[in-house]
Write an enzyme that holds these catalytic residues in place. Structure first.
Site, mmCIF file in Angstrom:
data_model
loop_
_atom_site.group_PDB
_atom_site.id
_atom_site.type_symbol
_atom_site.label_atom_id
_atom_site.label_comp_id
_atom_site.label_asym_id
_atom_site.label_seq_id
_atom_site.Cartn_x
_atom_site.Cartn_y
_atom_site.Cartn_z
ATOM 1 C CB SER B 120 -0.863 -0.014 1.265
ATOM 2 O OG SER B 120 -1.399 1.258 1.528
ATOM 3 C CE1 TYR B 144 -3.621 -2.464 5.433
ATOM 4 C CE2 TYR B 144 -2.836 -0.393 4.518
ATOM 5 C CZ TYR B 144 -3.423 -1.634 4.344
ATOM 6 O OH TYR B 144 -3.800 -2.034 3.089
ATOM 7 C CE LYS B 148 -1.153 -4.400 3.424
ATOM 8 N NZ LYS B 148 -1.503 -5.725 2.863
#
Lengths: 318, 318
Positions: B120, B144, B148
């Site tokens: 992302s 998050y 990632k």
């Protein structure tokens, strides 16, 4: 303040312990110092010191090490680059999982503790600009650098969330290490100076024009301890710091040895190319912009001759 | 070729499955397609498809999923940004540990398999230049994005060591997603278009001048599949790719909706500022240099009006 040092039987760990015992942490005295390593570090006369044998790759180890009184952790324990490259699983366990367990223990028991993580310039690799700065992307080309970069991300997120007051310091190659060779691919950067000064032959596995980003033990130990003292506000949104270093080619290092110790000593270096080591060393960064770190109060060595003289003064024939 | 898709009950996962069944993988036909998610994805008529309910956070799950015949894995399963921020442990388990288990299974059973990891733009954050390129450092400001970025490092090292033919694709914010809102902090970027087009009011939690880096579902699904086809040699020393996108402000998006669907539809958007969401969205990158990805054969949407028309054509009232 209660302080924990991992990797404390190692070359840098034992010196970080010395520094903490002698000079404290910023304006705070160290009242209790836990020194741990896979084998118990040598006992010390100082009543503040406890030594502890712990395998940090065991899930329960971090819990035994960290308690509510812990004010700072210096996490120096690691599997070195050559070994992590040879044994991926062992390297990830020791370099990634152990760090994560320690961070978890700090989060749940003493989240305001300073957590100083010894990272490495090996997080850089592949394509990088001629001079690396704080915004240069990491692109490790070793499993050692990969685990270090992963831990930096964790340290930063734990700091952002208030789980631990984390700071990652990227260590340049340390030279001149006292003692004996280790399995780091950069071990020769100490060996080619140390062995000749001790009257022994030393093998250099890379070519003379290979440049290296270097720091002396004295300077890097001061800088590791300083990392716990820097005001968190000055660190901004990223808790990784490129520690100051200097760039020298192997040829420069040999010339410095010759000028400090003479031809006979310098002639004890023998060049024997090792493709495995040379390739990894060539992937490491050789020039980093020191300005941010110097602004944060970290120190830098004047030149490589000074580093050799410092080894002769403090470590030779000890 | 046998192919595995995780997160296959999700919006993107089910479309990646459609694309693989219809068009194969490069010049290869998909002969067996395993679709897995925490709940079994809907059964399909196609005899090539098997659906499987698996909790990838369970250590044994990856082993059940990957076998020696596996030629490609599309790992799209993830806990979204808002949820990973609210529940750190759950997020790390799902977003980091599950990916690591999958990579391990590929390494030991089918190391030549393509492993496409859905990363992302949330790996970027904090201090970044006005336009991000392939050498911009990651500095995630969410847990998050942290997970990632850690997985990208693993994917790269597994690729470097020949443990898996890994490729990480950094997804822009996907708009317009069909279906319902989710817990991603960028969920509104679909909601403010989708809900009004379905006659419903939609709340926008950020200001009109907030810019976003966007892709349509059609384009991003094509790009995710293309990631498995790109020649490894072209990827060089870093296996993370910024997928192409376009920059639009929320104001631009509303104007595009007004021009495509009229005033009445656009007036169904209500602005109600949410500081938690707005802060995270403001930390995301808004402009990325597409040139490298376009050279590698990835696609880009022409403009946001085209994205809205594509939603109307393919998804509205389905």
């Amino acid at each position: 303040m209660k302080v924990v040092v991992t990797g404390a039987a190692g070359f840098l760990g034992s010196r970080v312990a010395d520094e903490l015992l002698s000079n404290g942490l910023g304006n705070k005295k160290v009242t209790e110092l836990i020194l741990t390593d896979i084998h118990a570090p040598p006992a010390r006369q100082d009543p503040r010191v406890k030594v502890l044998a712990l395998n940090l790759a065991e899930p329960s180890a971090a819990d035994k090490l960290i308690d509510e009184k812990c004010g700072a952790v210096f996490h120096l324990a690691a599997v070195v680059s050559g070994q992590a490259e040879a044994d991926f699983d062992f390297g990830m366990k020791a370099n990634l999982d152990a760090t994560r367990s320690l961070l978890e223990a700090v989060r749940h028991k003493s989240p305001t503790a300073k957590f100083v993580f010894a990272s490495s310039v090996a997080v850089f690799g592949g394509d990088f600009p001629p001079v690396i700065d704080d915004l240069t992307c990491v692109m490790p080309q070793t499993s050692y650098g990969t685990a270090k970069a992963m831990c930096e991300l964790l340290v930063n997120d734990y700091a952002r969330r208030g789980f631990a007051d984390g700071r990652s310091v990227r260590l340049p190659t340390v030279s001149v290490r006292a003692g004996v060779a280790n399995a780091a691919v950069t071990s020769f950067a100490s060996g080619i100076i140390r062995e000749p000064l001790n009257g022994k032959e030393s093998i250099c596995p890379v070519k003379e024009d290979q440049e290296i980003w270097l720091t002396s033990p004295v300077t890097v130990v001061k800088n590791i301890v300083h990392a716990a003292v820097v005001d968190a506000k000055l660190l901004g949104k990223w808790r990784s710091i490129n520690l100051p270093g200097l760039c020298a080619s192997v040829g420069d290092m040999v010339s410095a040895l010759r000028s400090v110790a003479g031809d006979d000593v310098a002639s004890l270096i023998r060049f024997e190319y090792d493709a495995f080591i040379a390739k990894i060393v060539a992937s490491l960064p050789i020039k980093i912009d020191n300005s941010h770190a110097l602004k944060l109060g970290f120190s830098v060595d004047p030149d490589f001759s000074a580093i050799i003289r410092s080894y002769i003064k403090y470590d030779l024939k000890k």
